[in-house]
Design a protein around this motif. Sequence first.
Motif, PDB file in Angstrom:
ATOM      1  N   GLY A 141       0.806  -1.203   0.000  1.00 59.34           N
ATOM      2  CA  GLY A 141       0.000   0.000   0.000  1.00 59.34           C
ATOM      3  C   GLY A 141       0.841   1.254   0.000  1.00 59.34           C
ATOM      4  N   HIS A 142       0.166   2.380   0.107  1.00 58.42           N
ATOM      5  CA  HIS A 142       0.776   3.700   0.075  1.00 58.42           C
ATOM      6  C   HIS A 142       1.813   3.852   1.198  1.00 58.42           C
ATOM      7  N   THR A 143       1.421   3.487   2.410  1.00 58.58           N
ATOM      8  CA  THR A 143       2.285   3.682   3.576  1.00 58.58           C
ATOM      9  C   THR A 143       3.552   2.850   3.475  1.00 58.58           C
ATOM     10  N   GLU A 144       3.417   1.606   3.042  1.00 52.61           N
ATOM     11  CA  GLU A 144       4.590   0.742   2.912  1.00 52.61           C
ATOM     12  C   GLU A 144       5.545   1.263   1.843  1.00 52.61           C
ATOM     13  N   PHE A 145       4.989   1.856   0.790  1.00 49.79           N
ATOM     14  CA  PHE A 145       5.817   2.449  -0.251  1.00 49.79           C
ATOM     15  C   PHE A 145       6.610   3.620   0.317  1.00 49.79           C
ATOM     16  N   LEU A 146       5.959   4.458   1.105  1.00 49.87           N
ATOM     17  CA  LEU A 146       6.649   5.589   1.727  1.00 49.87           C
ATOM     18  C   LEU A 146       7.758   5.100   2.658  1.00 49.87           C
ATOM     19  N   ALA A 147       7.491   4.024   3.397  1.00 48.16           N
ATOM     20  CA  ALA A 147       8.520   3.476   4.293  1.00 48.16           C
ATOM     21  C   ALA A 147       9.722   2.986   3.494  1.00 48.16           C
ATOM     22  N   SER A 148       9.464   2.375   2.341  1.00 48.76           N
ATOM     23  CA  SER A 148      10.578   1.894   1.519  1.00 48.76           C
ATOM     24  C   SER A 148      11.396   3.057   0.971  1.00 48.76           C
ATOM     25  N   LEU A 149      10.723   4.163   0.637  1.00 48.14           N
ATOM     26  CA  LEU A 149      11.435   5.338   0.136  1.00 48.14           C
ATOM     27  C   LEU A 149      12.256   6.006   1.242  1.00 48.14           C
ATOM     28  N   ALA A 150      11.854   5.801   2.487  1.00 46.27           N
ATOM     29  CA  ALA A 150      12.558   6.412   3.624  1.00 46.27           C
ATOM     30  C   ALA A 150      13.775   5.605   4.052  1.00 46.27           C
ATOM     31  N   LYS A 151      13.931   4.412   3.497  1.00 45.92           N
ATOM     32  CA  LYS A 151      15.030   3.532   3.916  1.00 45.92           C
ATOM     33  C   LYS A 151      16.376   4.126   3.539  1.00 45.92           C
ATOM     34  N   GLU A 152      17.288   4.134   4.499  1.00 45.59           N
ATOM     35  CA  GLU A 152      18.650   4.581   4.246  1.00 45.59           C
ATOM     36  C   GLU A 152      19.398   3.512   3.452  1.00 45.59           C
ATOM     37  N   PRO A 153      20.349   3.902   2.592  1.00 51.58           N
ATOM     38  CA  PRO A 153      21.120   2.903   1.842  1.00 51.58           C
ATOM     39  C   PRO A 153      21.770   1.900   2.778  1.00 51.58           C
ATOM     40  N   GLY A 154      21.534   0.630   2.504  1.00 48.02           N
ATOM     41  CA  GLY A 154      22.103  -0.421   3.330  1.00 48.02           C
ATOM     42  C   GLY A 154      21.343  -0.686   4.608  1.00 48.02           C
ATOM     43  N   GLY A 155      20.303   0.109   4.876  1.00 45.90           N
ATOM     44  CA  GLY A 155      19.530  -0.061   6.100  1.00 45.90           C
ATOM     45  C   GLY A 155      18.221  -0.786   5.847  1.00 45.90           C
ATOM     46  N   THR A 156      17.378  -0.802   6.854  1.00 44.03           N
ATOM     47  CA  THR A 156      16.059  -1.419   6.740  1.00 44.03           C
ATOM     48  C   THR A 156      14.996  -0.319   6.751  1.00 44.03           C
ATOM     49  N   ALA A 157      13.886  -0.623   6.160  1.00 41.29           N
ATOM     50  CA  ALA A 157      12.793   0.351   6.116  1.00 41.29           C
ATOM     51  C   ALA A 157      12.242   0.564   7.520  1.00 41.29           C
ATOM     52  N   PRO A 158      11.852   1.796   7.863  1.00 38.34           N
ATOM     53  CA  PRO A 158      11.253   2.038   9.175  1.00 38.34           C
ATOM     54  C   PRO A 158       9.911   1.335   9.302  1.00 38.34           C
ATOM     55  N   HIS A 159       9.494   1.128  10.533  1.00 36.93           N
ATOM     56  CA  HIS A 159       8.197   0.502  10.812  1.00 36.93           C
ATOM     57  C   HIS A 159       7.126   1.591  10.856  1.00 36.93           C
ATOM     58  N   PRO A 160       6.280   1.708   9.840  1.00 34.28           N
ATOM     59  CA  PRO A 160       5.281   2.781   9.849  1.00 34.28           C
ATOM     60  C   PRO A 160       4.059   2.395  10.674  1.00 34.28           C
ATOM     61  N   VAL A 161       3.480   3.376  11.316  1.00 34.75           N
ATOM     62  CA  VAL A 161       2.276   3.184  12.120  1.00 34.75           C
ATOM     63  C   VAL A 161       1.225   4.166  11.635  1.00 34.75           C
ATOM     64  N   MET A 162       0.030   3.669  11.360  1.00 34.93           N
ATOM     65  CA  MET A 162      -1.056   4.507  10.876  1.00 34.93           C
ATOM     66  C   MET A 162      -1.861   5.061  12.050  1.00 34.93           C
ATOM     67  N   MET A 163      -1.920   6.368  12.143  1.00 31.49           N
ATOM     68  CA  MET A 163      -2.793   7.022  13.124  1.00 31.49           C
ATOM     69  C   MET A 163      -3.874   7.783  12.379  1.00 31.49           C
ATOM     70  N   LEU A 164      -5.115   7.619  12.802  1.00 28.74           N
ATOM     71  CA  LEU A 164      -6.223   8.432  12.318  1.00 28.74           C
ATOM     72  C   LEU A 164      -6.484   9.480  13.393  1.00 28.74           C
ATOM     73  N   TRP A 165      -6.324  10.738  13.002  1.00 27.36           N
ATOM     74  CA  TRP A 165      -6.342  11.835  13.975  1.00 27.36           C
ATOM     75  C   TRP A 165      -7.441  12.836  13.675  1.00 27.36           C
ATOM     76  N   SER A 166      -8.051  13.341  14.736  1.00 25.45           N
ATOM     77  CA  SER A 166      -8.929  14.501  14.643  1.00 25.45           C
ATOM     78  C   SER A 166      -8.767  15.268  15.942  1.00 25.45           C
ATOM     79  N   GLU A 167      -9.371  16.439  16.010  1.00 30.24           N
ATOM     80  CA  GLU A 167      -9.277  17.237  17.233  1.00 30.24           C
ATOM     81  C   GLU A 167      -9.942  16.543  18.413  1.00 30.24           C
TER      82      GLU A 167
END
Length: 341
Positions: A141-167
């Motif tokens: 999905g979208h979030t996992e793709f963003l996590a893969s783009l955030a991965k540092e060279p030679g590192g592992t992708a961060p663990h993303p957590v989905m929060m649904l937020w409102s006031e």
Amino acid sequence: MARGGKSLILLTQGDPAGIGPEISLKAWLMRKEAGLPPFAILAEPGHLRHLAQSLSWDVPIAETDLSGATSVFNRALPVIPLNLDMGGPVRPGHPDAAHAPAIIASIEKAVRHVQAGEAAALVTNPIAKHVLYEAGFSHPGHTEFLASLAKEPGGTAPHPVMMLWSETLAVVPVTVHIPLKDVPQALTTDLIVTTGRLVARDLQARFGIAHPRLAVAGLNPHAGEHGALGAEDEAIVAPAIEILRKEGIAAEGPLPADTMFHARARKNYDAALAMYHDQALIPIKTIAFDEGVNVTLGLPFIRTSPDHGTAFDIAGKGIARPDSLIAAIKLAARLARGGQP
């Protein structure tokens, strides 16, 4: 705040056949009354210009780079051109796999700009995963793709957590897009602890909450009724809460989910951890359907998104409400300020 003091919020186009482009146009039209910070969108200017004209909306389109976007925002919608062939004409309400390369490129380029400190935060417009899958997209999905783009060279992708937020409510599903029958097997003490740590950390670092309070739902009705309605709450959820507490995180539970979300209960926590998708999303979509924001925690950059999909059935009709996108833009700017309203 992004490096270099940049405060621009950067939007992706999402699926061009969905409502993302038109709610972006409408958000710009409402920029003053909504009190929006400067934002720009990565898209094809010609498509947005044609869409605005077809809807009879007075939205001037300014092709610009990031450095010039803020200065033109008050008089025109800043558009950072993708300079890509869209793969065919865009017909609102008619998704096309030929658009997938442009959809993906918009996300990739936006992440690079935000990671480089050229924009303060990322707001992603909705995509349709089935459209991307037809073009060979390999991420769940979208979030996992963003996590893969955030991965540092030679590192592992961060663990993303989905929060649904409102006031009025913030919720986090510990397990997300899996069948309900698979939740008990997927739910582990380690997963709950990892999720709770990330939520507490980002509530402090990005939302400016000094001592975050977490309410943790049980998996079963009445949080298992001491084992009478299922063993998972005592065997899996309760040990996770104990670990979080020992680490200094204010976590309460497991709590019966049916009594966690009324107004008095919500005053006792800053975020609720739910054990599965609908346990989290039903209450927030009931309480804040139009104003809810999807926030991805655990990434090295700020990402928010409207809490709705592409809505192909109403795309191009000018009736899609921009409330959630507006809330996502405002929250992205707030998080870039360290949580300051």
